[in-house]
Design an enzyme around this catalytic site. Structure first.
Site, PDB file in Angstrom:
ATOM      1  CG  ASP A 195      -1.889   4.700  10.797  1.00  0.00           C
ATOM      2  OD1 ASP A 195      -2.984   5.135  10.848  1.00  0.00           O
ATOM      3  OD2 ASP A 195      -1.539   3.640  10.452  1.00  0.00           O
ATOM      4  CD  GLU A 199      -3.722   0.576  11.652  1.00  0.00           C
ATOM      5  OE1 GLU A 199      -4.502  -0.204  12.414  1.00  0.00           O
ATOM      6  OE2 GLU A 199      -4.058   0.594  10.548  1.00  0.00           O
TER       7      GLU A 199
END
Length: 520
Positions: A397, A441
């Site tokens: 992430d 993301e």
């Protein structure tokens, strides 16, 4: 006799002739290859026997090394101490050390210590060793030889002994020239040693004494088999179901005193015979099938081809396997029909492949998308259940990505995601690795046949590659864009959901611990 029968008989005759010659050549080649494999395997196994036997000498040499480096023993030999003898040099001390006999020869060749364990006193060492061996020991022959290990075999009557000899140098690191004598130890080369070597090598072994004039039977093999028991040679006697391997055991003067015999089962050649039996039946089956096929072609040269063309098209349509082609061949109208059908099938297959590629690829990063990742993860876990190979999952992430977009704009955000995807593609080099963008993301790295150490190394590579890009991000520590990672390794009974959940939980721990790190 009709034309149909003539064609069948001629084709069958030629096929049997060619098949028979091919089968004969194949049998000769297979037998030659299996014989080479058998010879190599037998030599490898027997080499393991010799190494295991050498290991027994190594254990004896380790005991000798302690005696030769005993400083009090060294000082006693230089300045004899009756109290030291009373305390330490007793037959029981030899037995406790696991030895049969311990002796110290002075530099002038005389014995200063001559101790046998109580159980081996009847061996009457060293007198029973023979004049040549006694002379070699009194001169420190083994202790002064430039060999990897100063050990060898000696014979006392019908009893074989492992013997090692070193200079008595004490514990001060003295050279052999400063030694007051040579320490000599022996242990029986008996049933216990043979049983230990047999267990480690997996072969049936025996050792029997021989006299120097006995000639060993079997064909001598030119092979380098280094051993403390002498230079060989290895002799092999071939029987129908086994190979009898014989190796002469030589004493420290190179005189044969015993023979090491091993029985090696010829399982490789038995498998060769089984294989050739199956191949022979296969050739007969193919000949029968060919004869039947020729008859069918002659009877139905047109109808059968058209029927096959229709069946194959129906099968392709039913399975939606647009990459397949119809197999009708020749130089007539039916062939042109088949070629046209194959052209249309090729167009359909290319379009289907393009659509499937689009459905499994993330358009921004060109990595695999969540759908492709889910399928590969399920497939990897099924393969792991069968093979037991490790599978690891890394979830990634981008740290503070919303703040990155707010600060630098969505165009730079897309650039950052592409940069990270390139780093992941760089790390996922093997066919079993898969880099995927799961959304936003969030990324994943699926690593097949990779344990935790390998996965940690991959995570380090990703961090280093991203750091090398030097993408500025004020919200991250160090002022550069970073990622947090959660690592999980597949366990027995894992499902895609349970493995993903463990990796996701580890990712949250990485974020909670300060980001820009890997958590497991």
């Amino acid at each position: 006799m009709g034309l149909r029968i003539k064609v069948v008989l001629w084709v069958l005759a030629l096929y049997l002739l060619g098949g028979g010659a091919s089968l004969w050549l194949l049998r000769a080649q297979v037998e030659h290859s299996y014989r080479e494999l058998e010879s190599k395997s037998a030599l490898d196994d027997f080499s393991r026997v010799l190494r295991s036997l050498d290991d027994e000498f190594l254990l004896l040499d380790r005991v000798l090394l302690e005696w030769s480096q005993w400083e009090d023993f060294y000082q006693h030999q230089r300045l004899p101490d009756a109290g030291f003898v009373q305390r330490n040099l007793k037959p029981e001390a030899v037995a406790i050390s696991g030895l049969s006999w311990l002796a110290v020869y002075r530099m002038d060749g005389t014995l200063s210590v001559n101790l046998a364990s109580p159980a081996d006193a009847a061996l009457s060492l060293p007198q029973s060793l023979g004049p040549a061996v006694q002379q070699a020991l009194s001169q420190g022959y083994l202790a002064l030889k430039s060999t990897p290990r100063p050990c060898g075999i000696v014979r006392s009557g019908d009893q074989l002994l492992m013997l090692c000899q070193r200079a008595l140098v004490g514990g001060e690191g003295r050279s052999n020239s400063a030694a007051p004598g040579f320490v000599t130890v022996t242990d029986r080369l008996g049933d216990r040693v043979v049983a230990d070597v047999a267990e480690r090598s997996g072969l049936l072994l025996s050792i029997r004494p021989i006299d120097a004039t006995e000639r060993l039977t079997g064909e001598a093999v030119a092979a380098e088999l280094p051993s403390l028991t002498g230079p060989g040679p290895l002799r092999i006697e071939t029987e129908s179901h086994r190979l009898n391997l014989r190796w002469p055991l030589r004493d420290i003067n190179g005189v044969p005193v015993a023979v090491l015999e091993a029985s090696w089962p010829r399982e490789i050649m038995e498998r060769s015979e089984e294989l050739m039996g199956r191949v022979s039946w296969l050739v007969l089956g193919l000949a029968s099938a060919l004869a039947l096929g020729i008859m069918l072609v002659i009877d139905r040269v047109v109808v059968a081809r058209l029927a096959r063309l229709g069946r194959e098209l129906d099968d392709i349509k039913g399975r939606h396997d647009w990459g397949s082609t119809v197999t009708v061949s020749g130089r007539d109208e039916i062939t042109r029909m088949a070629e046209g059908a194959n052209h249309f099938l090729g167009v359909i297959a290319s379009q289907v492949q393009a659509l499937e590629q689009l459905s499994q690829t993330d358009p921004l990063t060109e990595l695999a998308n969540r759908r492709c990742f889910t399928e590969r993860l399920d497939q990897a876990l099924r393969i792991r259940q069968r093979s037991g190979e490790p599978v690891c999952l890394l979830l990634l992430d981008v740290d503070f990505f919303k703040a990155f977009n707010d600060r630098y704009g969505h165009q730079q955000g897309d650039f950052a995601l592409k940069a990270l995807s390139e780093c992941l593609a760089q790390v996922a080099r093997r066919p079993g690795d898969l880099a995927a963008r799961l959304g936003g993301e969030e990324f994943a790295l699926l690593l097949e046949q990779t344990d935790l150490d390998g996965a940690r190394h991959c995570s380090t590579e990703v961090q280093a590659a991203l750091r090398a890009r030097g993408i500025p991000h004020e919200a991250c520590s160090g002022g550069l864009l970073t990622v947090s990672m959660g690592l999980a390794m597949a366990q027995a009974g894992d499902t895609p959901d349970s493995l993903y959940l463990r990796a996701d939980t580890a990712l949250y721990r990485a974020k909670a611990a300060g980001r820009d790190r890997v958590s497991e």
